[in-house]
Design a protein around this motif. Structure first.
Motif, PDB file in Angstrom:
ATOM      1  N   UNK A   1       0.858  -1.172   0.000  1.00  0.00           N
ATOM      2  CA  UNK A   1       0.000   0.000   0.000  1.00  0.00           C
ATOM      3  C   UNK A   1       0.903   1.235   0.000  1.00  0.00           C
TER       4      UNK A   1
ATOM      5  N   UNK B   1       0.940   3.817   3.011  1.00  0.00           N
ATOM      6  CA  UNK B   1       1.176   3.388   4.391  1.00  0.00           C
ATOM      7  C   UNK B   1       2.673   3.208   4.623  1.00  0.00           C
TER       8      UNK B   1
ATOM      9  N   UNK C   1       1.983  -1.253   6.592  1.00  0.00           N
ATOM     10  CA  UNK C   1       1.827  -2.290   5.580  1.00  0.00           C
ATOM     11  C   UNK C   1       1.869  -3.679   6.203  1.00  0.00           C
TER      12      UNK C   1
ATOM     13  N   UNK D   1      -1.228  -4.381   8.500  1.00  0.00           N
ATOM     14  CA  UNK D   1      -2.592  -4.076   8.051  1.00  0.00           C
ATOM     15  C   UNK D   1      -3.563  -5.236   8.307  1.00  0.00           C
TER      16      UNK D   1
END
Lengths: 371, 309
Positions: free
Chosen positions: A87, A90, A95, A98
């Motif tokens: 991502x 992030x 990441x 998550x």
């Protein structure tokens, strides 16, 4: 326990079938590599295990449960993607964590696990960076950490190393294997790179055109390829293939120019059957013309560092031989090729299937061209 | 094609500067007029340098137009339109791009076609709907005979009515649907790699979670671009508020108020045209959109060229 059982799996898009009749059993803790050229359906197979692609037919079981109708997150799989799929907005920590955040794991525990996982892949100092500020290898590590932190039953790798440069690829290959050994989860790894497959796998699955060609340990597949396709695909430089015809009377195979290759084993093929003879470049030897199994002419020599790859022409069919010496030969010069019985592989010319040679005499026999 | 020669450089700069001058001159004239007295602004030749009456004129225009509450009204409406448009555009594009349902391309093209039907074109039916937002349903009930059936069965006559005239809702709702925004979002969502969607699925994030945690943070620049364009658009609305707001004291919008100050037959009634006040009011009304553009400029440009690194 997370063994994977795949039974009679098929994938169709509308009327086109891209994969069918896939049967595969993967034991708990095993590292299986699915190897094949692009478009052979290997990625689709992986994605069907992951739950990212719908299963058209057949069953996928993980740990004894049929997962056909389960969402990806319910299957207990983690996946590492080819393009990392981090991502971008992030940080590394976000990441990695998550999945835990989605699973509503309390922040303190989450942070502890993120830190531990990041340390284990050597990312401890990069937790606050964004993916854009990382190198390719570091991004790959983030993707791995993101998979590891979920403590999955099954790891799925979709060509994770193909975006890295050669040196890093070797290094990450070893790290992946180490992580697998440490965690002990079942791993399925998809690649088109046979070196990756050979070095990583406990067992290799060679796929072609939506079906499985052969399943076996890397050594089995290298030593006894079950089809012409596998013989040509595995091994670098690839196996030499020469067309010929079985002659039971003369106990051998007649090559195109009439040369007889003696076969000193029991041969499961009828007289006059069309076959392909295969031998690996590294198992042949260059000798004086007339002193080997057959003669060819030199086309060119490629320097490989540790060895020389000699490209020869036999009746306009390219043949290559790997030699440690430095042959002093001019282009077009005749040269003999010496083969042992062990080096020979026979395949049916029509079906491409392997013809077993049941050795009755395993002596190293030097084959002489018949007069 | 990038060429660099001194002559070409001078030429392109000349073109740029003349464009700038053409744009700036009217604004300068408005500013100059806003600083003059009534006599000065109406005397020929046109004055080209500012006078000293700016503050006086600003205060008079502000009081005359009752700008205090009108600014608040307009701010409420413009913000409502911006928030509504962004929300609607975002979820519409989300549905069109990430979900595979029957007829999604038809729906997309239907939305797209509404680009050709701005408010001005459909103003009469829109007004009819705003006068009674439930009238389409009433029509359906009447046409199918359902209302007659209900009336005979229960003795209650069905009369659906929801009047949006003279309300913030009426000002905002008809402006909220946006093909431009949906299209902008669709183009952005199409650039999101499939891998990212799948990674989120593997991480256990459902569609709404993915929208909230991944798509919206990634589309910050798009939001900024869309918000800027739409704020200016909503702020400058004239025809629609003029039409549906009869209660000007409570729901008046600044641009409509401004038009009252611009001298014409009705407002001057034969008196001397008060251009200095009209221009002073114009300066004031221009300020919020300019402020928004300046504040959002950095994001705005990035959002439109769609390269967030």
């Amino acid at each position: 326990m997370a063994e994977i059982r795949i039974r009679n799996l098929a994938k169709t898009y509308g009327k086109t079938t891209i994969m069918q009749g896939i049967d595969l059993q993967i034991a708990h803790g095993e590292f299986v590599v699915i190897l094949g050229p692009s478009g052979c359906g290997k990625s689709s197979l992986l994605r069907m295990i992951a739950g990212l692609e719908e299963i058209s037919e057949g069953l996928v079981e993980i740990g004894g449960t049929v997962v056909n109708a389960l969402e990806p997150r319910e299957r207990g799989c983690a996946m590492v993607f080819q393009n990392y799929a981090l991502y971008p907005h992030m940080t590394v920590a976000e990441n990695i964590g998550y999945a835990l955040k989605v699973a509503r794991i309390p922040k303190a525990e989450r942070m502890a696990r993120i830190r531990a996982t990041a340390e284990s892949v050597g990312l401890g100092d990069f937790l606050d960076r964004r993916p854009g500020q990382l190198s390719g290898g570091q991004r790959q590590r983030v993707a791995m950490a993101r998979a590891i932190i979920r403590e999955p039953k099954v790891f799925l790798f979709d060509e994770p190393l193909s975006n890295l440069d050669a040196k890093l690829r070797l290094q990450m290959r070893q790290e992946i294997r180490k992580i697998h050994n440490r965690i002990g989860a079942t791993s399925v790894f998809v690649t088109h790179d046979q070196h990756e497959g050979m070095t990583l796998a406990d067992r290799l699955v060679v796929m072609n055109k939506g079906t499985i060609e052969q399943i076996g340990t890397p050594a089995e597949i290298y030593e006894r390829p079950q089809s012409l396709y596998v013989a040509g695909f595995i091994g670098s430089p690839p196996m030499n293939i020469l067309p010929g015809q079985v002659s039971t009377a003369r106990r051998g195979v007649l090559l195109e120019d009439g040369t007889l290759l003696p076969i000193l084993s029991q041969l499961d093929a009828g007289d006059g059957a069309m076959v392909h003879v295969g031998f690996r470049p590294e198992q042949a030897e260059l000798v004086e013309p007339g002193r080997g199994a057959f003669d060819a002419r030199l086309d060119m020599i490629e320097e490989m560092g540790a060895a020389r790859l000699c490209h020869l022409l036999f009746e306009d069919i390219p043949v290559s031989v790997l030699t440690e010496g430095r042959p002093a030969l001019a282009t077009g010069a005749p040269v003999g090729i010496r083969l042992t019985q062990e080096a020979l592989h026979l395949f049916d010319a029509n079906s491409g299937h392997r013809i077993e040679l049941r050795r009755i005499d395993t002596r190293l026999v030097e084959m002489q061209p018949s007069a | 094609m990038i060429e660099r020669t001194p002559i070409l450089n001078i030429l392109t700069h000349l073109i740029l500067i003349s464009g700038l001058v053409i744009i700036l001159i009217p604004i300068w004239l408005a500013f100059v007029a806003a600083t003059q007295t009534l006599q000065a602004v109406n005397s020929a030749p046109v004055e080209f340098w500012p006078g000293d009456q700016l503050w006086v004129n600003l205060r008079e225009a502000w009081a005359l137009s009752d700008f205090g509450p009108k600014f608040i009204n307009t701010l409420i409406v413009a913000t409502g339109v911006v928030v509504g448009k962004i929300t609607l555009a975002c979820i519409t594009a989300f549905a069109i791009v990430f979900f595979n349902f029957r007829g999604r391309m038809v729906i997309f093209w239907m939305i797209f076609i509404t680009l050709m039907l701005p408010l001005e074109v459909r103003i009469v039916p829109t007004y009819a709907v705003a006068a009674n937002a439930l009238s389409p349903f009433q029509t359906i009930l009447d046409a199918t005979g359902l209302s007659g059936l209900i009336a005979t069965l229960s003795g209650v006559e069905v009369r659906l009515e929801w009047n949006l005239l003279n309300s913030y809702t009426g000002l905002i709702l008809p402006l909220v649907a946006t093909a431009t925004g949906t299209f902008l979002y669709r183009q952005f969502f199409l650039t999101i790699p499939d891998d990212l969607v799948e990674a989120a699925r593997m991480d256990g994030a459902g569609p709404l979670r993915f929208l909230w945690d991944v798509l919206i943070p990634l589309s910050r620049t798009n939001i900024a671009a869309l918000a800027t364009i739409m704020f200016v658009y909503a702020w400058n609305q004239y025809l629609w508020p003029l039409l549906i707001i009869t209660d000007r004291a409570n729901y008046g919008m600044v641009v409509v108020q401004l038009s009252d100050l611009v001298p014409d037959q009705l407002t001057t009634g034969g008196g001397t045209p008060t251009w200095h006040l009209a221009m002073a009011a114009t300066l004031v009304v221009m300020l919020p959109p300019i402020a928004v553009v300046i504040l959002m400029q950095r994001w705005f440009v990035r959002g439109l060229i769609n390269t967030d690194k």
